[in-house]
Design an enzyme around this catalytic site. Structure first.
Site, PDB file in Angstrom:
ATOM      1  N   ASP A 122      46.702  46.058  36.629  1.00  0.00           N
ATOM      2  CA  ASP A 122      45.669  46.149  35.595  1.00  0.00           C
ATOM      3  C   ASP A 122      44.250  45.880  36.089  1.00  0.00           C
ATOM      4  OD1 ASP A 122      45.863  43.446  36.109  1.00  0.00           O
ATOM      5  OD2 ASP A 122      46.252  42.836  34.044  1.00  0.00           O
ATOM      6  N   HIS A 123      44.104  45.260  37.245  1.00  0.00           N
ATOM      7  CA  HIS A 123      42.779  44.808  37.680  1.00  0.00           C
ATOM      8  C   HIS A 123      42.006  45.818  38.528  1.00  0.00           C
ATOM      9  CE1 HIS A 123      43.488  40.878  36.048  1.00  0.00           C
ATOM     10  NE2 HIS A 123      42.478  40.330  36.673  1.00  0.00           N
ATOM     11  N   ASP A 157      46.958  34.351  36.861  1.00  0.00           N
ATOM     12  CA  ASP A 157      45.734  34.745  36.182  1.00  0.00           C
ATOM     13  C   ASP A 157      45.383  33.625  35.222  1.00  0.00           C
ATOM     14  OD1 ASP A 157      44.072  37.554  35.541  1.00  0.00           O
ATOM     15  OD2 ASP A 157      44.091  36.113  33.899  1.00  0.00           O
ATOM     16  N   ARG A 170      35.009  35.967  28.829  1.00  0.00           N
ATOM     17  CA  ARG A 170      34.190  35.311  29.853  1.00  0.00           C
ATOM     18  C   ARG A 170      32.903  36.097  30.031  1.00  0.00           C
ATOM     19  NH1 ARG A 170      38.205  33.608  34.368  1.00  0.00           N
ATOM     20  NH2 ARG A 170      38.737  32.026  32.825  1.00  0.00           N
ATOM     21  N   SER A 228      38.412  31.857  37.009  1.00  0.00           N
ATOM     22  CA  SER A 228      39.639  32.569  37.355  1.00  0.00           C
ATOM     23  C   SER A 228      40.600  31.722  38.177  1.00  0.00           C
ATOM     24  CB  SER A 228      39.271  33.831  38.140  1.00  0.00           C
ATOM     25  OG  SER A 228      40.393  34.415  38.745  1.00  0.00           O
ATOM     26  N   ARG A 262      41.995  32.891  40.787  1.00  0.00           N
ATOM     27  CA  ARG A 262      42.054  33.535  42.097  1.00  0.00           C
ATOM     28  C   ARG A 262      42.071  32.508  43.238  1.00  0.00           C
ATOM     29  NH1 ARG A 262      36.166  36.047  40.899  1.00  0.00           N
ATOM     30  NH2 ARG A 262      37.353  36.536  39.040  1.00  0.00           N
TER      31      ARG A 262
END
Length: 753
Positions: free
Chosen positions: A95-96, A160, A448, A643, A645
């Protein structure tokens, strides 16, 4: 695509005994959060009363979910773990990496070609290790999980930060880094500091222009971006029971913006209706059998102040629509005060773009309510003054809303439907003209809104609101327009007002989809090859990080003293850098390029102590690494906000940064640093941040006796020959100190394989 009914049965079967043991251990009634946490403790741990915010506890999650940008690094790590199959049900969601530019069809076609190498890697590695694979175009991870996998009383981790979306269906769902996901997929316990509890009592009922999104916008204004750190937010009360399941998901999703570990609602009729509407009546039958365990005890909700660390009460009947921003998601404005704030602060009143959808607000209910306003615009002869985009959350939602005519309504209003992907919400937006860096305003129904996040322009003032408010303001083209009180002039010169939006929680004809986009893994993946081209610029096999050398760290150079907000977007930007998420060396070229240097108020410009010249942060750090010189990063409050990440932790580790010293950390980032063998330290006295000077050589002393709860000493050796010795704290337990000594948590996993 099956929802693992046997796994859910097994979870529910252990509930009564686990919760009874927990109630005896704690000696009081239990919140819903506590029930689910205790039900997922590793065997034999349910008889202990854990201290909130202090005790580290091992859990056994039921599922793992990964989005494509973070899955690359998570699965590259899992490939080193020495396992043949994942130990728990796991999925990957593409999806990213789909960039929004023209529209859904063209953008998806382009993404499949551009990212072919990464998609083939994720597909093959999923096929080999027993992982479900959701193809590009299938939808955004959190919406797909809500539609297919989330269940009341379950526990899931996801790579995520908005994984808590599943809390809308009563699931403890927590965002983590890829190393945590690797642990769970390898069959190891997952560790979490037992969270504090924030209770939000909802009374009354939403009406008119107000939506579920306004609940979390209000809460964000109360708690700020770090007020929920180390806590789980539990919503309860008659008002909670009146909200749709997807509305609850919206609230839980954006709980990430207050730093909360996760957020959750109890099981009720709305939950059951959504599960049945998404073909999961079997789960409802099971949940009904233990429904008393899928909510907090009555005594808890009767006197919540006795059982929660903090209680907030919101009357939904009195709640006003909100708009939050710009530049931070906790700057909350009631709609009645927003126009004045725009004028007083000099924010651009002209609205350039309104964007609805994303993982936060892309449900059937969201789309139908926004479409009701779009239909009014068409009927009342109003031409939308702003650009307007729609991002469906999943192919199932997209197919259904197209069938029911909503996409056609948006088309008549001038809207553009984007791919079922994250798109502009994470900076995957080829916004034409953004490179000019002109001052402008946009409004989204996303979660965000940090500077530069959506389009790379630091002067884009991004605001967050519900899809209904976004749609109304896009029609007006003016941020000072209040649809509850103001009129608009239509094409005939007539003054018209928008009526309250209306919509449906679930489609009357049921959901429909031709191809959901799911690929089941091979039953036996032993013969499946996972090939990574050694010359690839997108993918790179990992090499283990070196273990601790067994001595104090001395002579560290100060790489950067970051000033103010330093989110994971500042540490490792998304947008165009997403293409390197599977290549640690290449993506490390974005390390800390968005952080503001305290000494010159500039980004990506720091002093190289080896030659006295100023250079880009990654280039300076690479030179330190070349000459075997360690370094340290110093930061401000809530460092690593945003995030999940883990690249923001892996990049400094890879380039030779040895420690991060800050006033305070965001939860996920602190854990990510620990997992990668970094030292994550906090000033015992936050004012000592001011003692750090640009030319300091820094020593970290006391590592020979590194132990839980024991402070370390940092020596700041200044250029003039003077020095300051300061105390620094940490939150490492014995196991985490083992990660540091081994060089990373993964190094220990490999040793146990």
């Amino acid at each position: 695509m099956a929802f693992d009914i046997e796994m859910i049965k097994a979870v529910y079967e252990k509930y009564p005994a686990r919760i009874e043991a927990a109630r005896k251990a704690v000696g009081r009634p239990l919140t819903l959060t506590e029930k689910i946490l205790y039900a997922h403790l590793t065997e034999g741990e349910a008889n202990t009363a854990y201290e909130r915010g202090v005790s580290y506890v091992d859990f056994q999650p039921d599922r793992v979910a990964m989005q494509d940008a973070t899955a690359q690094m998570a699965l590259l790590q899992f490939m080193q773990a020495g396992r043949d199959q994942v130990a728990v049900p796991s999925t990957v969601h593409c999806d990213h990496l789909i960039q929004a530019e023209v529209g859904a069809v063209a953008d998806l076609t382009k993404a499949k070609d551009k990212n072919r190498e990464v998609y083939e890697f994720l597909s093959s590695v999923s096929n080999k290790y027993g992982i479900g694979f959701w193809k590009p175009g299938a939808g955004i991870i959190h919406q797909v999980v809500l539609e297919n996998y989330a269940f009341p009383g379950g526990m899931m981790i996801g790579t995520d930060s908005h994984t808590p979306n599943a809390g809308g269906l009563g699931m403890i769902a927590i965002g983590v880094g890829g190393a945590d996901a690797c642990d769970v997929m390898a069959g190891l316990p997952w560790e979490l500091k037992f969270p504090k509890l924030i209770g939000v009592k909802l009374t009354g009922k939403l009406s008119g222009w107000t939506s579920a999104k306004d609940v979390i916008l209000k809460v964000a204004g109360i708690l700020t971006v770090k007020g929920g750190t180390g806590a789980i937010v539990e919503y309860f009360g008659e008002g909670a029971n009146s909200l749709s399941a997807t509305g609850k998901g919206t609230i839980c999703n954006m709980g990430a913006e207050i730093g909360a570990t996760t957020s959750i609602f109890g099981y009720d009729e709305k939950t059951a209706a959504y599960l049945k509407g998404t073909d999961r009546a079997d789960i409802v039958a099971l949940a009904d059998g233990i429904k008393e365990h899928l909510n907090g005890d009555d005594a808890v909700y009767a006197t919540p102040e006795k059982y929660f660390d903090q209680v907030i009460e919101i009357n939904l009947s009195e709640l006003e629509p909100h708009v939050n921003g710009p530049f931070t998601p906790d700057l909350a404005w009631p709609l009645s005060k927003f126009a004045a704030a725009v004028k007083e602060n000099g924010w651009p009143a002209k609205l350039e773009v309104g964007l609805i959808g994303s993982c936060t607000n892309s449900s059937y209910e969201d789309i139908s309510r926004a479409a009701s306003l779009a239909q009014q615009a068409v009927d009342k002869k109003l031409i939308a003054k702003s650009e307007y985009t729609i991002t469906p959350g999943s192919e199932q939602v997209r197919f259904t809303v197209e069938r029911d005519g909503f996409l056609n309504i948006f088309d008549q209003m001038g809207g553009v439907v984007l791919a079922n992907a994250c798109g502009p919400c994470i900076g995957q937006w080829a916004r034409h003209g953004a490179e000019k860096q002109e001052k402008n305003s946009i409004i989204t129904s996303f979660n965000r809104n940090f500077a530069k996040r959506a389009d790379g322009n630091p002067n884009t003032h991004s605001f967050v609101a519900s899809p209904e408010i976004v749609t109304a303001l896009a029609i007006a083209g003016d941020l000072t327009f209040n649809p509850m009180t103001d009129s608009l002039t239509n094409e005939d010169g007539v003054q018209v007002k928008l009526e309250e939006p209306s919509g449906l929680e679930l489609p009357t004809k049921g959901f429909a989809v031709e191809d959901a986009g799911y690929q089941a893994p091979a039953e036996d993946g032993s013969s499946v090859d996972v090939i990574v081209d050694a010359q690839s610029e997108r993918l790179q096999l990992l090499e283990p990080f070196a273990p601790w050398e067994g001595s104090d760290l001395t002579g560290l150079k100060l790489l950067i003293k970051a000033k103010g907000k330093c989110t994971t977007d500042h540490i490792s930007m998304a947008g165009p850098w997403l293409r390197f998420r599977g290549h640690l060396d290449n993506i490390s070229n974005n390390m800390l390029i968005g952080a503001v240097n305290f000494y010159n108020e500039e980004t990506n410009k720091v002093k190289n102590q080896l030659n006295g010249e100023y250079g880009e942060v990654p280039a300076v750090q690479r030179q330190y690494k070349q000459f075997g010189v360690g370094s340290i990063v110093v930061g401000d409050e809530n460092y690593g906000e945003g995030s999940s990440r883990e690249h923001a932790a892996m990049e400094p580790r890879f380039l030779g940064v040895r420690a991060i010293l800050v006033k305070s950390f965001a939860r996920i980032h602190e854990t990510n640093l620990k997992k990668q063998g970094m030292l994550a330290l906090t000033f015992a006295n936050p004012a000592d941040y001011d003692l750090v000077q640009e030319d300091d050589n820094i020593d970290i002393v006391g590592l020979d006796s590194f132990a839980p709860g024991k402070s370390l000493t940092v020596v700041l050796n200044h250029a003039d020959g003077s020095k300051d010795e300061i105390k620094v704290n940490h939150t490492y337990n014995a196991g985490q100190i083992g990660w540091f000594k081994a060089g990373s948590a993964l190094n220990l996993i490999k040793g146990d394989a």
